[in-house]
Each structure stands twice: as C-alpha cells, then as structure tokens.
Design an enzyme around this catalytic site. Structure first.
Site, PDB file in Angstrom:
ATOM      1  N   GLU A  36      -1.411 -10.895   2.574  1.00  0.00           N
ATOM      2  CA  GLU A  36      -1.231 -10.074   3.783  1.00  0.00           C
ATOM      3  C   GLU A  36      -1.663 -10.849   5.023  1.00  0.00           C
ATOM      4  O   GLU A  36      -0.993 -10.798   6.062  1.00  0.00           O
ATOM      5  CB  GLU A  36      -2.041  -8.775   3.659  1.00  0.00           C
ATOM      6  CG  GLU A  36      -1.434  -7.805   2.665  1.00  0.00           C
ATOM      7  CD  GLU A  36      -2.276  -6.575   2.400  1.00  0.00           C
ATOM      8  OE1 GLU A  36      -1.725  -5.577   1.939  1.00  0.00           O
ATOM      9  OE2 GLU A  36      -3.496  -6.614   2.619  1.00  0.00           O
ATOM     10  N   LYS A  85      -8.372   6.536   8.850  1.00  0.00           N
ATOM     11  CA  LYS A  85      -8.659   5.095   8.883  1.00  0.00           C
ATOM     12  C   LYS A  85      -9.280   4.631  10.211  1.00  0.00           C
ATOM     13  O   LYS A  85      -9.679   3.481  10.339  1.00  0.00           O
ATOM     14  CB  LYS A  85      -7.363   4.301   8.651  1.00  0.00           C
ATOM     15  CG  LYS A  85      -6.538   4.731   7.442  1.00  0.00           C
ATOM     16  CD  LYS A  85      -7.192   4.342   6.148  1.00  0.00           C
ATOM     17  CE  LYS A  85      -6.390   4.673   4.907  1.00  0.00           C
ATOM     18  NZ  LYS A  85      -5.226   3.861   4.686  1.00  0.00           N
ATOM     19  N   GLY A 110       0.818  -1.217   0.000  1.00  0.00           N
ATOM     20  CA  GLY A 110       0.000   0.000   0.000  1.00  0.00           C
ATOM     21  C   GLY A 110       0.844   1.254   0.000  1.00  0.00           C
ATOM     22  O   GLY A 110       2.077   1.198   0.080  1.00  0.00           O
ATOM     23  N   GLY A 167      -7.313  -4.860   2.220  1.00  0.00           N
ATOM     24  CA  GLY A 167      -7.569  -5.394   0.887  1.00  0.00           C
ATOM     25  C   GLY A 167      -7.904  -4.338  -0.146  1.00  0.00           C
ATOM     26  O   GLY A 167      -8.168  -4.667  -1.297  1.00  0.00           O
ATOM     27  N   ASP A 206       2.151  -3.235   8.084  1.00  0.00           N
ATOM     28  CA  ASP A 206       1.245  -3.185   6.941  1.00  0.00           C
ATOM     29  C   ASP A 206       0.288  -2.008   7.108  1.00  0.00           C
ATOM     30  O   ASP A 206       0.145  -1.467   8.215  1.00  0.00           O
ATOM     31  CB  ASP A 206       0.456  -4.516   6.855  1.00  0.00           C
ATOM     32  CG  ASP A 206      -0.068  -4.795   5.449  1.00  0.00           C
ATOM     33  OD1 ASP A 206      -0.101  -3.869   4.617  1.00  0.00           O
ATOM     34  OD2 ASP A 206      -0.463  -5.952   5.196  1.00  0.00           O
ATOM     35  N   GLY A 207      -0.363  -1.641   6.032  1.00  0.00           N
ATOM     36  CA  GLY A 207      -1.387  -0.610   6.094  1.00  0.00           C
ATOM     37  C   GLY A 207      -2.743  -1.214   6.417  1.00  0.00           C
ATOM     38  O   GLY A 207      -2.873  -2.429   6.609  1.00  0.00           O
ATOM     39  N   ALA A 208      -3.767  -0.364   6.464  1.00  0.00           N
ATOM     40  CA  ALA A 208      -5.145  -0.853   6.651  1.00  0.00           C
ATOM     41  C   ALA A 208      -6.085   0.171   6.040  1.00  0.00           C
ATOM     42  O   ALA A 208      -5.745   1.342   5.893  1.00  0.00           O
ATOM     43  CB  ALA A 208      -5.454  -1.041   8.125  1.00  0.00           C
ATOM     44  N   ASP A 209      -7.266  -0.299   5.710  1.00  0.00           N
ATOM     45  CA  ASP A 209      -8.293   0.599   5.184  1.00  0.00           C
ATOM     46  C   ASP A 209      -9.152   1.161   6.305  1.00  0.00           C
ATOM     47  O   ASP A 209      -9.660   2.274   6.204  1.00  0.00           O
ATOM     48  CB  ASP A 209      -9.150  -0.147   4.152  1.00  0.00           C
ATOM     49  CG  ASP A 209      -8.269  -0.625   3.013  1.00  0.00           C
ATOM     50  OD1 ASP A 209      -7.638   0.229   2.371  1.00  0.00           O
ATOM     51  OD2 ASP A 209      -8.161  -1.849   2.799  1.00  0.00           O
TER      52      ASP A 209
HETATM   53  C1  5RP Z   1      -3.669  -3.719   0.493  1.00  0.00           C
HETATM   54  C2  5RP Z   1      -4.080  -3.150   1.790  1.00  0.00           C
HETATM   55  C3  5RP Z   1      -3.512  -1.837   2.149  1.00  0.00           C
HETATM   56  O1  5RP Z   1      -2.666  -2.003   3.226  1.00  0.00           O
HETATM   57  C4  5RP Z   1      -4.640  -0.898   2.491  1.00  0.00           C
HETATM   58  O2  5RP Z   1      -5.474  -0.793   1.345  1.00  0.00           O
HETATM   59  C5  5RP Z   1      -4.132   0.482   2.882  1.00  0.00           C
HETATM   60  O3  5RP Z   1      -3.442   1.061   1.841  1.00  0.00           O
HETATM   61  P1  5RP Z   1      -3.001   2.577   1.830  1.00  0.00           P
HETATM   62  O4  5RP Z   1      -1.920   2.721   2.846  1.00  0.00           O
HETATM   63  O5  5RP Z   1      -2.551   2.807   0.403  1.00  0.00           O
HETATM   64  O6  5RP Z   1      -4.219   3.404   2.161  1.00  0.00           O
HETATM   65  O7  5RP Z   1      -4.803  -3.738   2.556  1.00  0.00           O
HETATM   66  O8  5RP Z   1      -4.330  -4.913   0.223  1.00  0.00           O
END
Ligand code: 5RP
Length: 234
Positions: free
Chosen positions: A107, A125, A30, A99, A85-88
């Site tokens: 992930e 988020k 991400g 995702g 990792d990131g998250a939505d």
């Molecule tokens: C990828 C993810 C990403 O970590 C999530 O979408 C966050 O992304 P970003 O930091 O670009 O907002 O789950 O599958």
C-alpha cells in the site's frame, strides 16, 4: 446489512467521483475500498472507462480481476494518477495508520508512486491523535522476535505478533506483522516512522505521512469529502 457496512459502501462508491477515464489507479485493500473497486469495475463494464489498476494485495488483485479491471504489476506501473485506499485511523493533518488488513508495504509503495491519494473511511476512523488502533509494522519473518524486543525497548510499548507464534499471520510478501500498542500518543508520526524504520528487520511501518490528499468519510448524516489544505488536490 448493518449501518457500518452501509457507511463503508457510501464512502467507497463516492470516492469514484475522482476517477476519470484513462487513469492509472492504485487499488487499495480492505472492506471499505472493496466498494470502490466494485464501482470501478462497473465504470469499466458499463460506462466503458479505460483505466488500469495496480493492486496492493493478492485479495485486491483477485477482486479487481473478477470485476474486469485491467491490471498491471507494480514493477511496470511507473507513475499513477490516483490511489484510493482505506485507513485504520486518520488525524487532522491527514496522517494515517494503515495495515489492519496486513497490506501496508505494498500500500505504501503504491501510494508513493501516485500523484494523489484518497482515503475512504467511515467516521469511526477519524481521531485527534493516532495510536488508539495498534500500529502495524511488517517485519522479516526470521527477525520478528528481535525486532519486537527492539521496538518495545525503544518505544516502551507492548508488541504482539499478529496471529501468535503458533500460527503467525503472513503477508503477501512473506513477512510477519507486529501490532504495537502505542495508544493515542502518536503526535509526531513522521519522527516515529523514521525511528522504527531504522530498526534492522523492519520492512515497513503502517504510518503514512504526507501522502493523503483527501478523505471521503461516511457519517450517519451523509458523506463528507475533507480535502487536505496542503495536499495535491487543493
Ligand atoms: C489494509 C489497510 C486497510 O485499508 C485498513 O485496514 C482499513 O480497512 P477497512 O476499510 O476494512 O476498515 O490498511 O492493510
């Protein structure tokens, strides 16, 4: 550079305070964790850190290789010390929707192999209840239509095939993504995950429950690290 991009960079870099020399690292996917990966690359090239990474997507593999992080495939990983990792979305219990970038299956595999998981995010988020962001579900490509019907009748939600029927988005595993419009109603993410995983043709669900140990969150007034009181870092 816009404000949001600045916040992503601050969170992404700050999370590297958890990275120690010698660690085996899960590398998320991400636009926020991208900054973490660039900073880990700097730790390797300038500070001599000896770490190995397991990438959660082809995009992350390419990025990590470009900055010199030694990588191993997930099949050889064994246990990992830490995944960043990131998250939505994340809720007060540190449950996540992930995702948005389509990498949820790898992930989750990597997160499950890790002794701890840190999420990097900006304050957009943070939610009280998950679901404003459409829940991504990876499905076997040939089953997408049946799975879509099963989800919408089981959960009474609107389901869209990411990319549309003419040009469906394809994951690194060759699957498709269904984005499910729950709205902010997901109060029991563990139960919903179990229900959705029971549908034939579902590969993985973008709900991460009991996996996130801390969120490094950038806000307009600074970066805050919120540690899960029942997580593995407290
Ligand atoms: C990828 C993810 C990403 O970590 C999530 O979408 C966050 O992304 P970003 O930091 O670009 O907002 O789950 O599958």
């Amino acid at each position: 550079m816009g404000d949001v991009e600045d916040l992503k960079r601050e969170a992404g870099i700050r999370a590297c305070q958890f990275v120690q020399d010698g660690m085996r690292l899960g590398l998320g996917t991400g636009s926020t964790v991208r900054y973490t990966i660039l900073e880990i690359g700097r730790l390797v090239s300038e500070d001599g850190f000896k770490v190995v990474g397991v990438p959660t997507s082809e995009a992350t593999r390419e990025l990590a290789e470009s900055v010199g992080i030694p990588l191993i495939p997930i099949s050889e990983a064994g246990r990992l010390d830490l995944t960043i990792d990131g998250a939505d979305e994340f809720d007060p219990r540190f449950s996540l929707i992930k995702g948005g970038g389509g990498a949820l299956t790898r992930e989750k595999e990597v997160a499950l192999l890790s002794d701890s998981m840190i999420v990097v995010a900006d304050d957009r988020k943070k939610v009280e209840v998950l679901g404003e962001f459409d829940l991504p579900i990876e499905v076997k490509s040939r089953h997408w239509s049946d799975v879509s019907t099963a989800i919408s009748s089981m959960c009474e939600v609107r389901v869209s095939l990411r990319g549309g029927e003419l040009a469906p988005y394809t994951t690194d595993n060759g699957g498709y993504i269904l984005d499910c419009e729950f709205g902010p109603t997901i109060t029991k993410p563990g139960d919903l995950e179990e229900k959705l995983l029971s549908i034939e043709g579902v590969v993985q669900v973008g709900l991460f429950v009991g996996l996130c140990d801390a969120v490094v969150m950038a806000t307009g007034s600074g970066v805050e690290t919120i540690v899960n009181p029942v997580g593995r870092l407290s």
